[in-house]
Design a protein around this motif. Sequence first.
Motif, PDB file in Angstrom:
ATOM      1  N   LEU A 138       0.838  -0.731  -0.187  1.00 49.03           N
ATOM      2  CA  LEU A 138      -0.083  -0.112  -0.154  1.00 49.03           C
ATOM      3  C   LEU A 138       0.929   1.301  -0.204  1.00 49.03           C
ATOM      4  CD1 LEU A 138      -2.679  -1.117   2.850  1.00 49.03           C
ATOM      5  CD2 LEU A 138      -2.894  -1.456   0.249  1.00 49.03           C
ATOM      6  N   ALA A 139       0.240   2.065  -0.588  1.00 47.90           N
ATOM      7  CA  ALA A 139       1.071   3.110  -0.678  1.00 47.90           C
ATOM      8  C   ALA A 139       0.331   4.389  -0.779  1.00 47.90           C
ATOM      9  CB  ALA A 139       2.331   3.560  -2.193  1.00 47.90           C
ATOM     10  N   THR A 140       0.973   6.113  -1.028  1.00 50.59           N
ATOM     11  CA  THR A 140       0.156   6.629  -0.287  1.00 50.59           C
ATOM     12  C   THR A 140      -0.100   8.163  -1.644  1.00 50.59           C
ATOM     13  OG1 THR A 140       1.007   7.385   1.994  1.00 50.59           O
ATOM     14  CG2 THR A 140      -0.648   9.173   0.906  1.00 50.59           C
ATOM     15  N   LEU A 141       1.049   8.060  -1.988  1.00 53.01           N
ATOM     16  CA  LEU A 141       1.308   8.874  -3.368  1.00 53.01           C
ATOM     17  C   LEU A 141       2.258   7.855  -4.848  1.00 53.01           C
ATOM     18  CD1 LEU A 141       0.001  11.312  -5.736  1.00 53.01           C
ATOM     19  CD2 LEU A 141       1.643  11.946  -4.226  1.00 53.01           C
ATOM     20  N   VAL A 142       1.684   7.848  -5.551  1.00 48.47           N
ATOM     21  CA  VAL A 142       3.019   7.283  -6.620  1.00 48.47           C
ATOM     22  C   VAL A 142       2.709   7.378  -7.831  1.00 48.47           C
ATOM     23  CG1 VAL A 142       2.437   4.912  -7.863  1.00 48.47           C
ATOM     24  CG2 VAL A 142       2.968   4.267  -5.814  1.00 48.47           C
ATOM     25  N   LEU A 143       3.596   7.357  -8.178  1.00 47.71           N
ATOM     26  CA  LEU A 143       3.851   7.909 -10.014  1.00 47.71           C
ATOM     27  C   LEU A 143       4.704   7.113 -10.582  1.00 47.71           C
ATOM     28  CD1 LEU A 143       3.488  11.129 -11.141  1.00 47.71           C
ATOM     29  CD2 LEU A 143       6.463  11.409 -10.975  1.00 47.71           C
ATOM     30  N   HIS A 144       3.355   6.313 -11.963  1.00 49.85           N
ATOM     31  CA  HIS A 144       3.947   5.398 -13.304  1.00 49.85           C
ATOM     32  C   HIS A 144       4.381   6.018 -14.070  1.00 49.85           C
ATOM     33  CE1 HIS A 144       2.786   1.949 -15.464  1.00 49.85           C
ATOM     34  NE2 HIS A 144       3.791   1.292 -14.872  1.00 49.85           N
ATOM     35  N   ASN A 145       5.557   5.449 -14.736  1.00 51.32           N
ATOM     36  CA  ASN A 145       5.769   5.781 -16.001  1.00 51.32           C
ATOM     37  C   ASN A 145       5.965   4.569 -16.844  1.00 51.32           C
ATOM     38  OD1 ASN A 145       6.759   6.831 -18.596  1.00 51.32           O
ATOM     39  ND2 ASN A 145       8.991   6.879 -17.528  1.00 51.32           N
ATOM     40  N   PRO A 146       4.500   4.734 -17.569  1.00 52.86           N
ATOM     41  CA  PRO A 146       3.785   3.909 -18.446  1.00 52.86           C
ATOM     42  C   PRO A 146       5.176   3.213 -19.942  1.00 52.86           C
ATOM     43  CG  PRO A 146       2.126   5.405 -18.721  1.00 52.86           C
ATOM     44  CD  PRO A 146       3.563   5.854 -17.791  1.00 52.86           C
ATOM     45  N   ALA A 147       5.113   1.358 -19.704  1.00 55.78           N
ATOM     46  CA  ALA A 147       6.352   1.027 -20.334  1.00 55.78           C
ATOM     47  C   ALA A 147       6.256   2.270 -22.217  1.00 55.78           C
ATOM     48  CB  ALA A 147       6.348   0.163 -20.481  1.00 55.78           C
ATOM     49  N   SER A 148       5.243   2.703 -22.866  1.00 55.13           N
ATOM     50  CA  SER A 148       5.538   3.004 -23.708  1.00 55.13           C
ATOM     51  C   SER A 148       5.602   4.631 -23.712  1.00 55.13           C
ATOM     52  CB  SER A 148       3.751   2.959 -24.693  1.00 55.13           C
ATOM     53  OG  SER A 148       2.992   3.030 -24.119  1.00 55.13           O
ATOM     54  N   SER A 149       5.705   5.193 -22.593  1.00 55.96           N
ATOM     55  CA  SER A 149       6.007   6.777 -22.504  1.00 55.96           C
ATOM     56  C   SER A 149       6.700   7.692 -23.723  1.00 55.96           C
ATOM     57  CB  SER A 149       5.942   7.097 -21.150  1.00 55.96           C
ATOM     58  OG  SER A 149       7.813   6.803 -20.347  1.00 55.96           O
ATOM     59  N   GLY A 150       8.317   6.610 -23.873  1.00 58.20           N
ATOM     60  CA  GLY A 150       9.175   7.629 -24.878  1.00 58.20           C
ATOM     61  C   GLY A 150      10.193   8.383 -23.708  1.00 58.20           C
ATOM     62  N   LYS A 151       9.574   8.762 -22.041  1.00 60.26           N
ATOM     63  CA  LYS A 151       9.528   9.639 -21.595  1.00 60.26           C
ATOM     64  C   LYS A 151      10.796   9.670 -20.029  1.00 60.26           C
ATOM     65  CE  LYS A 151       8.212  13.273 -24.294  1.00 60.26           C
ATOM     66  NZ  LYS A 151       7.540  13.751 -23.598  1.00 60.26           N
ATOM     67  N   ASP A 152      11.122  10.147 -19.493  1.00 58.68           N
ATOM     68  CA  ASP A 152      11.726   9.986 -18.245  1.00 58.68           C
ATOM     69  C   ASP A 152      11.184  10.623 -17.333  1.00 58.68           C
ATOM     70  OD1 ASP A 152      14.052   7.261 -18.678  1.00 58.68           O
ATOM     71  OD2 ASP A 152      15.292   8.783 -18.930  1.00 58.68           O
ATOM     72  N   LEU A 153      11.066   9.567 -16.693  1.00 56.95           N
ATOM     73  CA  LEU A 153      10.213  11.109 -15.074  1.00 56.95           C
ATOM     74  C   LEU A 153      11.681  11.529 -14.434  1.00 56.95           C
ATOM     75  CD1 LEU A 153       7.078   9.634 -14.404  1.00 56.95           C
ATOM     76  CD2 LEU A 153       7.510  10.902 -16.243  1.00 56.95           C
ATOM     77  N   VAL A 154      12.116  12.573 -13.828  1.00 54.21           N
ATOM     78  CA  VAL A 154      12.758  12.858 -13.588  1.00 54.21           C
ATOM     79  C   VAL A 154      12.273  13.763 -12.343  1.00 54.21           C
ATOM     80  CG1 VAL A 154      14.404  15.203 -13.380  1.00 54.21           C
ATOM     81  CG2 VAL A 154      14.111  13.354 -15.726  1.00 54.21           C
ATOM     82  N   ILE A 155      12.393  13.020 -11.126  1.00 56.01           N
ATOM     83  CA  ILE A 155      12.499  13.741  -9.648  1.00 56.01           C
ATOM     84  C   ILE A 155      13.381  14.922  -9.485  1.00 56.01           C
ATOM     85  CG2 ILE A 155      10.935  12.625  -7.637  1.00 56.01           C
ATOM     86  CD1 ILE A 155       9.861  11.060  -9.519  1.00 56.01           C
ATOM     87  N   TYR A 156      11.988  16.256  -9.275  1.00 56.67           N
ATOM     88  CA  TYR A 156      13.132  17.116  -7.843  1.00 56.67           C
ATOM     89  C   TYR A 156      12.589  17.141  -6.974  1.00 56.67           C
ATOM     90  CZ  TYR A 156      14.217  18.180 -13.378  1.00 56.67           C
ATOM     91  OH  TYR A 156      14.946  18.462 -14.067  1.00 56.67           O
ATOM     92  N   THR A 168      -2.568   0.135  -4.864  1.00 54.51           N
ATOM     93  CA  THR A 168      -1.921  -1.084  -4.306  1.00 54.51           C
ATOM     94  C   THR A 168      -0.881  -1.349  -5.188  1.00 54.51           C
ATOM     95  OG1 THR A 168      -4.388  -1.736  -3.487  1.00 54.51           O
ATOM     96  CG2 THR A 168      -2.350  -3.483  -4.313  1.00 54.51           C
ATOM     97  N   VAL A 169       0.252  -1.347  -4.892  1.00 55.46           N
ATOM     98  CA  VAL A 169       1.121  -2.057  -5.880  1.00 55.46           C
ATOM     99  C   VAL A 169       1.387  -3.815  -5.721  1.00 55.46           C
ATOM    100  CG1 VAL A 169       2.186   0.642  -5.307  1.00 55.46           C
ATOM    101  CG2 VAL A 169       2.823  -1.562  -3.566  1.00 55.46           C
ATOM    102  N   ASP A 170       1.666  -4.335  -6.901  1.00 57.75           N
ATOM    103  CA  ASP A 170       1.361  -5.367  -7.052  1.00 57.75           C
ATOM    104  C   ASP A 170       3.268  -5.995  -7.393  1.00 57.75           C
ATOM    105  OD1 ASP A 170       1.253  -8.195  -7.788  1.00 57.75           O
ATOM    106  OD2 ASP A 170       0.505  -7.532  -9.776  1.00 57.75           O
ATOM    107  N   GLY A 171       3.584  -6.188  -5.422  1.00 60.35           N
ATOM    108  CA  GLY A 171       4.984  -6.654  -5.212  1.00 60.35           C
ATOM    109  C   GLY A 171       5.426  -7.373  -4.041  1.00 60.35           C
TER     110      GLY A 171
END
Length: 216
Positions: A69-87, A144-147
Amino acid sequence: MVQTVRGEVGPAAPGSLAGEQTIRLDSSGGLITNTFGKYYHLAKLGVLFHATTTTLVGLAPGTDAAGTLATLVLHNPASSGKDLVIYEGRVSRGSTGDVGPGTIYWMMESDSTLGVPTGTAATVVNGYVGAGGASVAKALYTVTVDGTNPRPVRIAAALFENAVANTAAGVASPATDDVGGSIIVPPGVWVGLMGHSNAGASPLVTEGILWAELPT
């Protein structure tokens, strides 16, 4: 070999970010790299995004960061073509409850075979408000994270047992983790904020994430 670099002293007037630009210097000859603010150029380019837990009263921070269980999650879809750079990540107390002592961690899972996180969609806002494009990321809260064993990346905030009731007067600043681009989320990976704390008495927190989306 010595090269001479010349620039102009003082800030430049706002204008296009494209094309040749003049180097700006301060009065002592130092290079000015953030004339309009730390994130101005990313926001102006429309690639900077904000997400906050949309339930404004807050959410339970969690008691087991190694759980699902997580409060806030940022998921990058496999097909996005982008990196998410966390600041940045931010954690603030919710409007009710007493928070128990503990820690909010940045957690991640890179095994895409475990499935994508599921939860309630959080509102994502482009930093170029009203003008920027849509985010490729999926921001979720009450997730809910599957892991069976998400991995900690770094500490985002410390939780302290409440010494003052919620009704006390005053304003407290949120805890801000200046990640500064040191976490990059490639396609197919999620990163999120998960608490490991004493249960407290119906504790609530609010959380937020600031990131940029750049080509892989």
